[in-house]
Each structure stands twice: as structure tokens, then as C-alpha cells.
Design a protein around this motif. Structure first.
Motif, PDB file in Angstrom:
ATOM      1  N   LYS A   1       0.781  -1.182   0.054  1.00 40.12           N
ATOM      2  CA  LYS A   1      -0.025  -0.052  -0.066  1.00 40.12           C
ATOM      3  C   LYS A   1       0.976   1.300  -0.032  1.00 40.12           C
ATOM      4  O   LYS A   1       0.691   2.354  -0.681  1.00 40.12           O
ATOM      5  CB  LYS A   1      -1.036   0.036   1.264  1.00 40.12           C
ATOM      6  N   THR A   2       1.779   1.351   0.833  1.00 33.29           N
ATOM      7  CA  THR A   2       2.787   2.567   1.009  1.00 33.29           C
ATOM      8  C   THR A   2       3.564   2.680  -0.647  1.00 33.29           C
ATOM      9  O   THR A   2       3.707   3.737  -0.856  1.00 33.29           O
ATOM     10  CB  THR A   2       3.861   2.557   2.144  1.00 33.29           C
TER      11      THR A   2
ATOM     12  N   TYR B   1       0.990   4.155  -3.189  1.00 31.09           N
ATOM     13  CA  TYR B   1       0.950   5.480  -2.869  1.00 31.09           C
ATOM     14  C   TYR B   1       2.286   6.230  -3.143  1.00 31.09           C
ATOM     15  O   TYR B   1       1.879   7.489  -3.709  1.00 31.09           O
ATOM     16  CB  TYR B   1       0.530   5.632  -1.226  1.00 31.09           C
TER      17      TYR B   1
ATOM     18  N   LYS C   1       1.863   6.493  -6.856  1.00 30.97           N
ATOM     19  CA  LYS C   1       0.996   7.562  -7.445  1.00 30.97           C
ATOM     20  C   LYS C   1       1.219   8.906  -7.107  1.00 30.97           C
ATOM     21  O   LYS C   1       1.088   9.860  -8.157  1.00 30.97           O
ATOM     22  CB  LYS C   1      -0.290   7.048  -6.475  1.00 30.97           C
TER      23      LYS C   1
END
Length: 105
Positions: free
Chosen positions: A33-34, A37, A40
Motif C-alpha cells: 500500500k505504501t 501510494y 501515485k
């Protein structure tokens, strides 16, 4: 399995195995997830640099700020490269794109 059903030890062993598997997947999902992110945010920085290049060419503006998803992207142009400054989960980051770079690199 006997005629009485599943033993308590077998049930306990199954629960322990499920907990171990779940416990090992939680850090992995957090890391994924990190990483996603931060990627992104890097993409948004590249989009900001592209829009900055369009502004530089059309309006001869040499710095600016853009806000995407409550993140500030500050860009500057020094005649040779466009640098975009932003914060990701690891801290402050600066992404610079040289004027002479090809899109195939």
C-alpha cells in the motif's frame, strides 16, 4: 476424524495456522500500500512537470504550485530542467526532468 467429530487439538492447530498466515500478510499488504501510494505521488509529480512544460512554452512562467489530492507540488524551471518538489510517505522528494530528455528513456 473419529466418530465424535474433530478433536479440540486439531481445531486449535487450524486456528494457529490461520493466525500465522494472517499475521505474515499484514506487513506485506502495508508495504504494498505504501509503495503504491508513493508511486501515485511520483505519477502526479510527472503530470505536474508536463503541465509546467506547457505553461513554460505558452506563457513563459518559471515556477508554480499545483495541488492534487491535498498534496502540494511546487515546480521550478531553471532554463535546463523542471524540478517538482513534493512530500511522500518517506519525506520530501524532488523530481527533476531535463529539457533534453527523450520520452523513450
Amino acid at each position: 476424524m473419529n466418530s465424535k467429530g474433530i478433536a479440540f487439538v486439531e481445531t486449535l492447530l487450524t486456528v494457529v495456522i490461520v493466525l500465522v498466515i494472517t499475521g505474515s500478510l499484514i506487513p506485506l499488504t502495508y508495504q504494498l500500500k505504501t509503495t503504491l501510494y508513493n508511486q501515485k505521488l511520483e505519477l502526479h509529480a510527472s503530470e505536474t512537470a508536463l503541465e509546467a512544460a506547457k505553461l513554460i512554452k505558452s506563457q513563459t512562467v518559471f515556477s508554480g504550485t499545483k495541488s492534487i489530492d491535498q498534496n502540494e507540488y511546487q515546480w521550478t524551471y531553471d532554463g535546463e530542467q523542471i524540478c517538482v518538489q513534493f512530500n511522500n510517505l518517506s519525506g520530501e522528494r524532488v523530481k527533476c526532468i531535463n529539457r533534453n530528455e527523450n520520452s523513450s528513456k
